[in-house]
Design an enzyme around this catalytic site. Structure first.
Site, PDB file in Angstrom:
ATOM      1  N   LEU A  49    -130.350  14.863  86.558  1.00  0.00           N
ATOM      2  CA  LEU A  49    -131.104  16.112  86.600  1.00  0.00           C
ATOM      3  C   LEU A  49    -131.112  16.697  88.013  1.00  0.00           C
ATOM      4  O   LEU A  49    -131.220  15.966  88.984  1.00  0.00           O
ATOM      5  CB  LEU A  49    -132.537  15.861  86.140  1.00  0.00           C
ATOM      6  CG  LEU A  49    -132.694  15.464  84.677  1.00  0.00           C
ATOM      7  CD1 LEU A  49    -134.136  15.080  84.379  1.00  0.00           C
ATOM      8  CD2 LEU A  49    -132.256  16.581  83.764  1.00  0.00           C
ATOM      9  N   ASP A  75    -143.777  20.330  83.339  1.00  0.00           N
ATOM     10  CA  ASP A  75    -142.562  20.943  83.865  1.00  0.00           C
ATOM     11  C   ASP A  75    -141.351  20.319  83.181  1.00  0.00           C
ATOM     12  O   ASP A  75    -141.039  19.141  83.391  1.00  0.00           O
ATOM     13  CB  ASP A  75    -142.471  20.748  85.383  1.00  0.00           C
ATOM     14  CG  ASP A  75    -143.620  21.405  86.113  1.00  0.00           C
ATOM     15  OD1 ASP A  75    -143.963  22.543  85.754  1.00  0.00           O
ATOM     16  OD2 ASP A  75    -144.184  20.772  87.027  1.00  0.00           O
ATOM     17  N   LEU A  76    -140.668  21.086  82.375  1.00  0.00           N
ATOM     18  CA  LEU A  76    -139.587  20.587  81.538  1.00  0.00           C
ATOM     19  C   LEU A  76    -138.528  19.865  82.373  1.00  0.00           C
ATOM     20  O   LEU A  76    -137.989  20.426  83.333  1.00  0.00           O
ATOM     21  CB  LEU A  76    -138.954  21.751  80.774  1.00  0.00           C
ATOM     22  CG  LEU A  76    -137.831  21.383  79.798  1.00  0.00           C
ATOM     23  CD1 LEU A  76    -138.372  20.516  78.671  1.00  0.00           C
ATOM     24  CD2 LEU A  76    -137.194  22.647  79.239  1.00  0.00           C
ATOM     25  N   ASP A  77    -138.234  18.618  82.015  1.00  0.00           N
ATOM     26  CA  ASP A  77    -137.175  17.815  82.637  1.00  0.00           C
ATOM     27  C   ASP A  77    -137.377  17.602  84.131  1.00  0.00           C
ATOM     28  O   ASP A  77    -136.425  17.321  84.863  1.00  0.00           O
ATOM     29  CB  ASP A  77    -135.795  18.447  82.385  1.00  0.00           C
ATOM     30  CG  ASP A  77    -135.417  18.438  80.913  1.00  0.00           C
ATOM     31  OD1 ASP A  77    -135.891  17.550  80.193  1.00  0.00           O
ATOM     32  OD2 ASP A  77    -134.669  19.332  80.495  1.00  0.00           O
ATOM     33  N   GLU A  78    -138.601  17.721  84.606  1.00  0.00           N
ATOM     34  CA  GLU A  78    -138.869  17.522  86.028  1.00  0.00           C
ATOM     35  C   GLU A  78    -139.892  16.417  86.278  1.00  0.00           C
ATOM     36  O   GLU A  78    -140.428  16.302  87.376  1.00  0.00           O
ATOM     37  CB  GLU A  78    -139.337  18.829  86.670  1.00  0.00           C
ATOM     38  CG  GLU A  78    -138.266  19.918  86.669  1.00  0.00           C
ATOM     39  CD  GLU A  78    -138.705  21.163  87.418  1.00  0.00           C
ATOM     40  OE1 GLU A  78    -139.710  21.097  88.150  1.00  0.00           O
ATOM     41  OE2 GLU A  78    -138.036  22.202  87.264  1.00  0.00           O
TER      42      GLU A  78
END
Length: 292
Positions: free
Chosen positions: A204, A234-237
């Site tokens: 990511l 927080d999407l994908d964070e």
């Protein structure tokens, strides 16, 4: 049906974190000794010995742990809380309850179920929830309850999320998204009340959106990877637990990349699940300390 879950009766796992200062290790080991515990393993990390943050994972054996646990916790409160430390103490004789959410892609789901059946994961699996029925037969063949909760069309997923929450609430200690192809709302994450672990098909951030392997092929990538992380608003964070890569070449097709990627995803997710189940992951802000 699963083989015997690899638990550790009369073993406790103590996680401690807080501001670093001299004498912490001595205080913790003396505390365990006072409680008649015998240390089996000890891992620690300090971000800076002068004013940094201290993290420690201790596994110790204590005969008749269940009877002594309240007294040990009271000693922890008296000793560590005044020092500004936070702590958790878990009986390792009781496996964590892991629910799995999945969609049509089943490689991560079936890998976790296979490892569970072989007794490689110290967890119980009270349920698998999917928005498709393609894996129902495979899941039920292993004696794991399967629930089908279709996803709603459109952006409002509140009804399906409410149904999933009704299944999870009070029945699980953490949730794994085994390629569950739905974005969970902030409301869901707040109400579920337990950690949620996701597997992402790349380091990511990279190649977001549909057809990630097609995009990777078009860019001529030489490495593909996977990332397992905790899910946050927080999407994908969210805090990253584990990552890995596989080397590829110009000769690999998009299908080859997908196959290599699935292998990496399985390995990365299984390690993340194992480490979380063993309390080897300490969350600190938006990153993790992993005593693997």
């Amino acid at each position: 049906m699963s083989s015997q879950i690899p638990t550790q009766p009369d073993h406790a796992c103590l996680i401690v974190q807080g501001p670093d200062r001299p004498g912490l290790v001595a205080a913790i080991t003396k505390l365990i000794e006072r409680g008649s515990g015998n240390i089996v393993s000890l891992d620690q990390f300090s971000s800076d010995p002068s004013g940094g943050d201290f993290f420690q994972r201790v596994v110790f054996h204590r005969p008749e742990l269940a009877a002594a646990k309240l007294d040990i916790e009271a000693d922890l409160e008296r000793t560590l809380t005044p020092l500004g430390m936070t702590w958790t103490l878990r009986d390792m004789g009781t496996p964590k309850r892991m629910a799995i959410l999945a969609s049509q892609s089943d490689h991560c789901l079936l890998d976790l179920l296979w490892r569970y059946r072989r007794g490689e994961l110290p967890v119980s699996i009270p349920m698998v929830v999917s928005n498709h029925t393609t894996s129902a037969e495979d899941v039920r063949a292993l004696g794991v309850p399967f629930f089908h909760v279709p996803s709603q069309a459109g952006p409002d997923k509140s009804a399906s999320e409410a149904e999933i929450l009704s299944l999870l609430r009070g029945n699980v200690d953490f949730v794994v998204l085994a390629r569950y192809m739905q974005v969970l709302s902030n409301d869901f994450l707040e109400k579920v009340g337990v950690p949620v672990i996701n597997i992402h098909h790349s380091f990511l951030p990279a190649f977001i959106g549909a057809n990630p392997y097609k995009k990777a092929k078009e860019r001529g990538v030489k490495l593909i990877g996977a990332t397992s992380h905790y899910v946050t608003e927080d999407l994908d964070e969210g805090p990253i637990i584990e990552q890995d890569v596989a080397r590829v070449t110009h000769a690999d097709s998009a299908a080859d990349l997908r196959r290599h990627g699935a292998d990496v995803e399985r390995a990365v997710l299984s390690r993340a699940v194992l480490w979380h189940a063993q309390d080897r992951v300490i969350r600190h802000g938006n990153h993790t300390i992993v005593f693997a």
